[in-house]
Motif scaffolding. Structure first.
Motif, PDB file in Angstrom:
ATOM      1  N   SER A 148       3.087  -4.597  -5.482  1.00 39.42           N
ATOM      2  CA  SER A 148       3.642  -3.355  -5.452  1.00 39.42           C
ATOM      3  C   SER A 148       4.144  -3.241  -4.111  1.00 39.42           C
ATOM      4  CB  SER A 148       2.501  -2.353  -5.654  1.00 39.42           C
ATOM      5  OG  SER A 148       1.455  -2.616  -4.848  1.00 39.42           O
ATOM      6  N   CYS A 149       4.861  -3.973  -3.466  1.00 37.46           N
ATOM      7  CA  CYS A 149       5.304  -4.166  -2.349  1.00 37.46           C
ATOM      8  C   CYS A 149       6.561  -3.620  -2.117  1.00 37.46           C
ATOM      9  CB  CYS A 149       5.138  -5.581  -1.656  1.00 37.46           C
ATOM     10  SG  CYS A 149       5.621  -7.030  -2.838  1.00 37.46           S
ATOM     11  N   GLY A 150       7.307  -3.053  -2.860  1.00 35.01           N
ATOM     12  CA  GLY A 150       8.717  -2.399  -2.655  1.00 35.01           C
ATOM     13  C   GLY A 150       9.796  -3.280  -3.108  1.00 35.01           C
ATOM     14  N   GLY A 151      10.838  -2.853  -2.730  1.00 34.29           N
ATOM     15  CA  GLY A 151      11.982  -3.597  -3.098  1.00 34.29           C
ATOM     16  C   GLY A 151      12.934  -4.232  -2.056  1.00 34.29           C
ATOM     17  N   TYR A 185       0.781  -1.246  -0.117  1.00 30.03           N
ATOM     18  CA  TYR A 185      -0.116   0.065   0.036  1.00 30.03           C
ATOM     19  C   TYR A 185       0.788   1.427   0.089  1.00 30.03           C
ATOM     20  CZ  TYR A 185      -3.913   2.941   1.144  1.00 30.03           C
ATOM     21  OH  TYR A 185      -5.126   3.887   0.997  1.00 30.03           O
ATOM     22  N   GLY A 186       1.815   1.250  -0.897  1.00 31.27           N
ATOM     23  CA  GLY A 186       2.490   2.462  -1.196  1.00 31.27           C
ATOM     24  C   GLY A 186       1.754   3.101  -2.352  1.00 31.27           C
ATOM     25  N   LEU A 187       2.571   4.100  -2.911  1.00 32.29           N
ATOM     26  CA  LEU A 187       1.942   4.974  -3.933  1.00 32.29           C
ATOM     27  C   LEU A 187       1.199   4.209  -5.148  1.00 32.29           C
ATOM     28  CD1 LEU A 187       1.022   7.774  -4.745  1.00 32.29           C
ATOM     29  CD2 LEU A 187       3.216   8.175  -5.855  1.00 32.29           C
ATOM     30  N   ALA A 188       2.226   3.392  -5.541  1.00 30.73           N
ATOM     31  CA  ALA A 188       1.695   2.432  -6.876  1.00 30.73           C
ATOM     32  C   ALA A 188       0.781   1.451  -6.486  1.00 30.73           C
ATOM     33  CB  ALA A 188       3.033   1.571  -7.127  1.00 30.73           C
ATOM     34  N   GLY A 189       0.474   0.994  -5.232  1.00 31.58           N
ATOM     35  CA  GLY A 189      -0.747   0.309  -4.827  1.00 31.58           C
ATOM     36  C   GLY A 189      -1.977   1.296  -4.883  1.00 31.58           C
ATOM     37  N   GLN A 190      -1.533   2.443  -4.199  1.00 28.79           N
ATOM     38  CA  GLN A 190      -2.856   3.447  -4.023  1.00 28.79           C
ATOM     39  C   GLN A 190      -3.396   3.771  -5.566  1.00 28.79           C
ATOM     40  OE1 GLN A 190      -0.561   6.424  -1.773  1.00 28.79           O
ATOM     41  NE2 GLN A 190      -1.887   6.036   0.114  1.00 28.79           N
TER      42      GLN A 190
END
Length: 637
Positions: free
Chosen positions: A243-246, A44-49
């Motif tokens: 979309s869970c980041g790196g 739930y970062g910007l991409a997921g939003q």
């Protein structure tokens, strides 16, 4: 152990294919599911939003579930801890921006259709962003305050083709606030998500494994774990978006892919490569795992026991009584250059290369009482411990000395002993630096003489600094529809990827690209999964450079001198003549400022030149500059 599991799984899969055997079928017809949704988003970062908002707007009746590994109190991912800039190239100059994107990607270029898509999408999506934010009670404006203006941005690599593109640095903030908002992009999109009744966010739930039909290759859903460790099997009819980041906070992966002995993240501590492990298990093709410093650069971090993520060393200092020393106790580079303006790259051999800190560990920042008493050694506004966990670093570093985060000693000899350095070597290093500071000539590394002051006012201090990452770019290869590709280049059905996980950025990183990419790739995943595109748009006015808006606060003022108090720490005199600001000068509190004299002069000259408060932010003193602008706006009537 995680790597061993992945490798063994890959070997078993290969063995099964060679012998004609099949794995147990996990198809929808015989798999036991705990829950079923239409679209499942992991992270739930910007991409997921952006993906959740787009999917909801395409199909308001669809059930959309977002899994967020971190608890709600620590939400936001890297998006909330970032610099909050997304880049907008002008539609009539997309080709120039595209040339810049291609130049930054060398020597590891992405396909031409990818770079073309990125450039066009970055230019086109501003209307969708603005309309979506307007409905949520937020607005798009220039990152330094005021409306968007072409030409208001920092171009990081001015020697590259296309670097003269027409563009602007955009930001999201609460409507009618007109000023910078920490975490504004994430908060704005969070407000937009909350307006959509068909989107649910489940906090404290981490995706751990993709469920794939071994016969068709279709991704059917996800195995997740909640905060208690309970497994949940979730079916997703239209696909799964990762979309869970790196992997910034996975030291094992950092060592394996980059050979880094010690590196941390200044962003979310939850970014431990979960998505990469999930992608490897389903046969995804990986890329950009070994970009130099994962493109965002090795920033200079201060790691403390109380926090998983680092603070970031201040990017400039008013006092010059400091140096950095490597594992041998010697200086090893020019400490005063503005490397942050190129995301911690330096131009060497005609190329933008990483700083040397990862190879010089341990590295210590050495300073004396003059610096200690007058300015914080870390940035007061960047990094996860500050933006998300709400820690306030003391302005004179006293609290951190008491905590033992900063080492204190009455002499250089004592300091050397406390940090494990050879006494004579450290003394020689500091003595040589002091001699060059007096003569005003750094014969070793060419440091600007104006930044050099002898380190001779005890007590003396040291804080260890480590490489720290703002993001990574590695992940699965994805196309411009955010579909994940396997090792043969085929689409893995119903599997999508967005944001920094598998980023299109393949070498150098321009400020604002990551967040623009997060929005674009998140939306693309939703559009592909749902077979459509939302229609939320708004007209966006972007001023030309130097152009002022019609609501200038100066034009209706009476002539005279106005006194402005800035948070009780600084006082300014502002002279108005014939409806224009003619002079801005400091009358009290100059010693309290983060800006140096040159920065302040350039800052106020911009206000005078443009006759507007819509001016560029001061790198390294963004909050102070914004406080000055807000105070002028509030007090000059």
């Amino acid at each position: 152990m995680k790597k061993l599991i992945v490798k063994c799984l890959a070997i078993l899969t290969l063995f099964a294919s060679l012998t004609g055997c099949t794995q147990p079928t996990n198809s929808a017809s015989n798999y036991k599911w705990d829950r079923e949704v239409d679209f499942l988003i992991v992270g739930y970062g910007l991409a997921g939003q952006a993906a959740a908002v787009e999917a909801s707007d395409i199909d308001p009746n669809a059930s959309i579930l977002v899994l967020e590994k971190m608890p709600e109190a620590l939400e936001g991912g890297n998006s909330i801890a970032s610099g909050q800039t997304f880049v907008v190239p002008a539609k009539d100059d997309v080709d120039t921006f595209h040339d810049y994107v291609v130049a930054m990607s060398q020597p590891n270029p992405i396909p031409e259709d990818y770079s073309r898509w990125l450039a066009q999408e970055f230019a086109d999506q501003i209307e969708w962003i603005s309309g979506t934010m307007d409905a949520a009670g937020f607005e798009v404006g220039y990152v330094g305050g005021g409306p968007l203006r072409w030409g208001s941005l920092v171009v990081e690599f001015g020697n590259l083709p296309g670097s003269n593109f027409k563009g602007t640095s955009a930001h999201i903030r609460e409507k009618d606030s007109g000023s910078f908002m920490p975490g504004g992009l994430w908060h704005g999109f969070n407000a937009a998500v909350k307006l959509r009744d068909n989107v649910e966010v489940a906090y404290g739930v981490a995706g751990t494994e993709l469920i794939q039909d071994p016969e068709t290759g279709v991704v059917l859903g996800v195995i997740a774990k909640d905060a208690t460790g309970k497994e949940i099997r979730i079916k997703s009819n239209k696909g799964v978006l990762l979309s869970c980041g790196g992997y910034e906070n996975d030291l094992e992966m950092q060592r394996d892919f980059h050979g880094v002995d010690k590196v941390y993240t200044s962003g979310s501590p939850g970014n431990t490569g979960d998505g990469i492990y999930m992608l490897m298990k389903v046969g995804a093709q990986l890329w950009h795992m070994k970009n130099q410093t994962q493109s965002g650069g090795y920033w200079l971090g201060v790691k403390t026991p109380e926090f998983d993520s680092t603070f970031i060393l201040n990017m400039s200092f008013k006092s010059g009584s400091y140096i950095q020393v490597d594992a041998t106790g010697n200086r090893f580079y020019n400490e005063s250059k503005t490397y942050h303006r190129q995301h911690m790259k330096d131009l060497e051999h005609g190329k933008w290369l990483d700083l040397k800190h990862a190879d010089a560990l341990p590295v210590w920042f050495i300073f004396d009482e003059s610096l200690r008493a007058n300015e914080s050694v870390v940035s007061p506004w960047l990094s996860w411990p500050i933006t998300t966990e709400n820690y306030t670093w003391s302005s004179d570093n006293s609290k951190e000395i008491e905590k033992g985060w900063i080492i204190k000693a009455d002499s250089i000899e004592e300091l050397a002993g406390k940090i494990g350095y050879d006494t004579e070597t450290l003394k020689t290093t500091i003595n040589r630096y002091n001699e060059m500071a007096v003569t005003g000539n750094d014969n070793d590394y060419g440091r600007d003489a104006s930044t050099m002051t002898p380190i001779n006012n005890g007590p003396y201090y040291a804080v260890e600094i480590t490489p720290t990452l703002v993001a990574t770019t590695g992940g699965a290869v994805r196309n411009t529809k955010s579909q994940v590709l396997d090792r043969e280049g085929n689409i893995i059905p119903n599997l999508y990827e967005a944001g920094e996980l598998g980023s299109y950025v393949s070498n150098l990183y321009q400020n604002g690209v990551f967040l623009s990419e997060a929005i674009a790739s998140g939306r693309a995943a939703a559009q592909t999964a749902f077979g459509g595109k939302s229609k939320t748009t708004a007209v966006v006015e972007i001023l030309e450079a130097g152009e002022t808006s019609n609501n200038s606060i100066f034009k209706d003022l009476n002539d005279g001198v106005y006194v402005v108090d800035v948070n009780g720490k600084l006082k300014l005199d502002i002279k108005i003549a014939q409806g224009k600001v003619a002079l801005i000068q400091i009358t009290e509190g100059k010693d309290n400022m983060y800006m140096d004299g040159t920065q302040f002069t350039n800052f106020v000259n911009s206000i005078i030149e443009k006759q507007s408060l819509e001016v560029d932010a001061v790198t390294g003193a963004t909050e102070e500059g914004q406080a000055i602008l807000d105070s002028i706006k509030d007090q000059v009537k």
